[in-house]
Design a protein around this motif. Structure first.
Motif, PDB file in Angstrom:
ATOM      1  N   LEU A  47      -8.659 -62.819  67.198  1.00 47.70           N
ATOM      2  CA  LEU A  47      -7.496 -63.134  67.267  1.00 47.70           C
ATOM      3  C   LEU A  47      -6.337 -61.635  67.206  1.00 47.70           C
ATOM      4  O   LEU A  47      -7.455 -61.191  66.487  1.00 47.70           O
ATOM      5  CB  LEU A  47      -7.232 -63.870  66.780  1.00 47.70           C
ATOM      6  CG  LEU A  47      -7.004 -65.753  67.177  1.00 47.70           C
ATOM      7  CD1 LEU A  47      -7.044 -66.937  65.945  1.00 47.70           C
ATOM      8  CD2 LEU A  47      -6.949 -66.169  68.127  1.00 47.70           C
ATOM      9  N   LEU A  49      -2.764 -59.844  66.439  1.00 49.05           N
ATOM     10  CA  LEU A  49      -1.005 -60.915  66.976  1.00 49.05           C
ATOM     11  C   LEU A  49      -0.175 -59.835  66.846  1.00 49.05           C
ATOM     12  O   LEU A  49      -0.842 -58.224  67.582  1.00 49.05           O
ATOM     13  CB  LEU A  49      -0.697 -60.946  65.958  1.00 49.05           C
ATOM     14  CG  LEU A  49      -1.331 -60.064  63.909  1.00 49.05           C
ATOM     15  CD1 LEU A  49      -0.109 -58.679  63.886  1.00 49.05           C
ATOM     16  CD2 LEU A  49      -1.939 -60.725  62.615  1.00 49.05           C
ATOM     17  N   TYR A  67       3.859 -70.129  68.367  1.00 46.37           N
ATOM     18  CA  TYR A  67       4.831 -71.292  69.031  1.00 46.37           C
ATOM     19  C   TYR A  67       4.102 -72.424  69.200  1.00 46.37           C
ATOM     20  O   TYR A  67       2.398 -72.286  68.783  1.00 46.37           O
ATOM     21  CB  TYR A  67       4.376 -69.988  70.599  1.00 46.37           C
ATOM     22  CG  TYR A  67       2.862 -69.935  70.729  1.00 46.37           C
ATOM     23  CD1 TYR A  67       1.756 -70.200  70.989  1.00 46.37           C
ATOM     24  CD2 TYR A  67       2.816 -67.797  70.038  1.00 46.37           C
ATOM     25  CE1 TYR A  67       0.416 -70.146  71.464  1.00 46.37           C
ATOM     26  CE2 TYR A  67       1.072 -67.356  70.350  1.00 46.37           C
ATOM     27  CZ  TYR A  67       0.074 -68.882  70.859  1.00 46.37           C
ATOM     28  OH  TYR A  67      -0.887 -68.175  70.769  1.00 46.37           O
ATOM     29  N   SER A  76      -0.474 -74.105  75.978  1.00 44.99           N
ATOM     30  CA  SER A  76      -0.139 -72.919  75.305  1.00 44.99           C
ATOM     31  C   SER A  76       0.028 -71.350  76.210  1.00 44.99           C
ATOM     32  O   SER A  76      -0.730 -71.237  76.696  1.00 44.99           O
ATOM     33  CB  SER A  76      -1.330 -72.472  74.683  1.00 44.99           C
ATOM     34  OG  SER A  76      -0.810 -71.881  73.587  1.00 44.99           O
ATOM     35  N   GLY A  78       0.876 -68.349  74.911  1.00 49.29           N
ATOM     36  CA  GLY A  78       0.382 -67.266  73.741  1.00 49.29           C
ATOM     37  C   GLY A  78       1.380 -66.219  73.709  1.00 49.29           C
ATOM     38  O   GLY A  78       2.427 -66.781  74.347  1.00 49.29           O
ATOM     39  N   ARG A  79       1.267 -65.582  72.749  1.00 44.36           N
ATOM     40  CA  ARG A  79       2.470 -64.707  71.956  1.00 44.36           C
ATOM     41  C   ARG A  79       2.798 -63.751  72.648  1.00 44.36           C
ATOM     42  O   ARG A  79       4.295 -62.972  72.794  1.00 44.36           O
ATOM     43  CB  ARG A  79       1.752 -63.774  70.627  1.00 44.36           C
ATOM     44  CG  ARG A  79       0.910 -62.716  71.551  1.00 44.36           C
ATOM     45  CD  ARG A  79      -0.137 -61.714  70.243  1.00 44.36           C
ATOM     46  NE  ARG A  79      -0.429 -60.606  70.719  1.00 44.36           N
ATOM     47  CZ  ARG A  79      -1.770 -60.564  70.741  1.00 44.36           C
ATOM     48  NH1 ARG A  79      -2.886 -61.493  71.679  1.00 44.36           N
ATOM     49  NH2 ARG A  79      -2.856 -59.241  71.815  1.00 44.36           N
ATOM     50  N   SER A  80       2.564 -62.751  73.814  1.00 50.67           N
ATOM     51  CA  SER A  80       3.018 -62.675  75.083  1.00 50.67           C
ATOM     52  C   SER A  80       4.255 -62.815  75.278  1.00 50.67           C
ATOM     53  O   SER A  80       5.570 -61.916  75.803  1.00 50.67           O
ATOM     54  CB  SER A  80       2.190 -61.910  75.751  1.00 50.67           C
ATOM     55  OG  SER A  80       1.604 -62.733  76.762  1.00 50.67           O
ATOM     56  N   ASP A 100      -1.586 -65.084  67.720  1.00 51.46           N
ATOM     57  CA  ASP A 100      -2.360 -65.745  68.380  1.00 51.46           C
ATOM     58  C   ASP A 100      -3.274 -67.533  67.569  1.00 51.46           C
ATOM     59  O   ASP A 100      -3.516 -66.960  66.342  1.00 51.46           O
ATOM     60  CB  ASP A 100      -2.979 -65.154  69.031  1.00 51.46           C
ATOM     61  CG  ASP A 100      -2.308 -65.191  70.775  1.00 51.46           C
ATOM     62  OD1 ASP A 100      -1.470 -65.457  71.429  1.00 51.46           O
ATOM     63  OD2 ASP A 100      -2.976 -63.343  71.679  1.00 51.46           O
ATOM     64  N   TYR A 101      -3.777 -68.441  67.740  1.00 43.93           N
ATOM     65  CA  TYR A 101      -4.716 -68.923  67.852  1.00 43.93           C
ATOM     66  C   TYR A 101      -5.208 -69.886  68.328  1.00 43.93           C
ATOM     67  O   TYR A 101      -4.536 -70.237  69.523  1.00 43.93           O
ATOM     68  CB  TYR A 101      -3.954 -70.029  66.573  1.00 43.93           C
ATOM     69  CG  TYR A 101      -2.088 -70.773  66.925  1.00 43.93           C
ATOM     70  CD1 TYR A 101      -2.769 -72.030  67.583  1.00 43.93           C
ATOM     71  CD2 TYR A 101      -1.230 -70.211  67.306  1.00 43.93           C
ATOM     72  CE1 TYR A 101      -2.077 -73.082  68.287  1.00 43.93           C
ATOM     73  CE2 TYR A 101      -0.682 -71.223  67.585  1.00 43.93           C
ATOM     74  CZ  TYR A 101      -0.531 -72.564  67.964  1.00 43.93           C
ATOM     75  OH  TYR A 101       0.148 -73.813  68.425  1.00 43.93           O
ATOM     76  N   ARG A 102      -5.676 -69.932  67.930  1.00 46.01           N
ATOM     77  CA  ARG A 102      -7.478 -70.593  69.405  1.00 46.01           C
ATOM     78  C   ARG A 102      -6.676 -72.430  69.501  1.00 46.01           C
ATOM     79  O   ARG A 102      -6.486 -73.114  68.130  1.00 46.01           O
ATOM     80  CB  ARG A 102      -8.730 -70.950  68.765  1.00 46.01           C
ATOM     81  CG  ARG A 102      -9.298 -69.593  68.926  1.00 46.01           C
ATOM     82  CD  ARG A 102     -10.899 -69.879  67.837  1.00 46.01           C
ATOM     83  NE  ARG A 102     -10.614 -70.468  66.933  1.00 46.01           N
ATOM     84  CZ  ARG A 102     -11.669 -70.276  65.586  1.00 46.01           C
ATOM     85  NH1 ARG A 102     -13.286 -70.876  66.056  1.00 46.01           N
ATOM     86  NH2 ARG A 102     -10.825 -70.856  65.243  1.00 46.01           N
ATOM     87  N   CYS A 116      -4.488 -69.982  61.999  1.00 49.28           N
ATOM     88  CA  CYS A 116      -2.745 -69.984  61.138  1.00 49.28           C
ATOM     89  C   CYS A 116      -2.881 -69.353  60.129  1.00 49.28           C
ATOM     90  O   CYS A 116      -2.063 -68.522  59.170  1.00 49.28           O
ATOM     91  CB  CYS A 116      -2.259 -71.004  61.073  1.00 49.28           C
ATOM     92  SG  CYS A 116      -1.724 -71.306  62.687  1.00 49.28           S
TER      93      CYS A 116
END
Length: 297
Positions: A47, A49, A67, A76, A78-80, A100-102, A116
């Motif tokens: 993962l 971040l 998120y 989801s 994603g962080r972007s 991010d997280y699965r 997390c």
């Protein structure tokens, strides 16, 4: 012209749940005043971040933002998609970290909580390199991300398993979080959260013991995705158990608008950020765990 720009920005709220809305808000997000460091690996599962650090900051509070997306890959982003959140938190003077997280179908509960927790461990170990103070760490999330943040703040086992400590968490900010959502009726979410007999363990409200870090619980009265009763019920339970919590609810606020207004370019941003900056200032200025970190409201 100013009014027209505001109307255009507000129209993005109605499509934020899709990629086009997130791309629009991120496209108008300022690029100055902070440094974004992307694609930093953490944890055991490949993962990554992103870190948003205000320029020239030293020993700043650190906010880890999770998120939402219903713990499903199909929802989801994603962080972007959350550059606007990182920028807004950096503008407020915080080192912001968005991991991010699965999610399902790759994993089920509680694997995303473990991810997390590993992100929090990374942040505590590395925040100083970005101008953050690991002793001033706050968790934050929207929707499913608020659930993740709440579970880490309330149940110490996830952080312990990651080599972290719940005492590191000075506070938690939840936007429109699902904290008390039994019975689970969505067939996919029934699979995500496993056998029916374990469902009570999946609910943040059932882990309140009065010893967790202070919480700021924020929600809209017009949220038809995660009903405001989740916020109200968790707030009431924390009060009953002698814990510390503040609650802010917004009339006519919906599920998407409450996250979109974190954008510093949207009308209404200050109304949303005001309670957040007040809360983060209180809990990160106070004595750590066990001291009077925030007043009840």
């Amino acid at each position: 012209m100013k009014h027209r720009f505001a109307v255009i920005l507000m129209s993005a709220l109605f499509v934020l749940s899709g990629c086009s809305g997130a791309q629009f808000i991120n496209a108008i997000t300022p690029d100055s005043g902070y440094t974004q460091t992307r694609d930093i690996a953490f944890g055991d599962h490949g993962l990554e971040l992103d870190v948003y650090a205000p320029d020239h900051v030293v020993n700043a509070p650190v906010v880890v933002f999770f998120y939402g997306g219903r713990w499903k890959a199909s929802e989801s982003r994603g962080r972007s998609a959350y550059k606007f959140v990182g920028q807004a938190l950096a503008q407020a003077g915080y080192v912001a970290v968005i991991p991010d997280y699965r999610v399902y179908p790759q994993v089920k509960y509680p694997a995303f909580l473990s991810d997390c927790a590993q992100a929090v461990k990374w942040v505590h170990d590395n925040a100083a390199a970005y101008g953050g103070d690991p002793a001033r760490l706050v968790l934050m999330g929207h929707s499913a991300g608020a659930y993740n943040a709440a579970m880490l703040a309330l149940d110490p086992h996830y952080l312990q398993a990651a080599g972290a400590d719940r005492a590191w968490v000075r506070g938690m900010v939840g936007l429109a979080g699902p904290y008390d959502f039994l019975p689970i009726t969505d067939p996919e979410l029934q699979t995500v959260f496993g056998p029916r007999e374990q469902w009570p363990l999946t609910q943040p409200i059932n882990h309140v013991d009065g010893t967790g870090s202070p919480m700021l619980l924020m929600a809209g009265d017009n949220d038809d995705v995660v009903l405001v009763k989740n916020t109200n019920n968790l707030y009431d339970r924390i009060q009953q158990r002698g814990g510390k919590a503040a609650r802010v609810t917004y009339p006519q606020m919906g599920h998407i608008r409450i996250i979109a207004l974190l954008s510093s370019r949207l009308p209404g941003h200050a109304e949303l950020m005001g309670p957040i900056t007040d809360f983060v200032g209180q809990v990160t200025a106070a004595e750590p765990a066990g001291q009077s970190a925030a007043a009840n409201h």
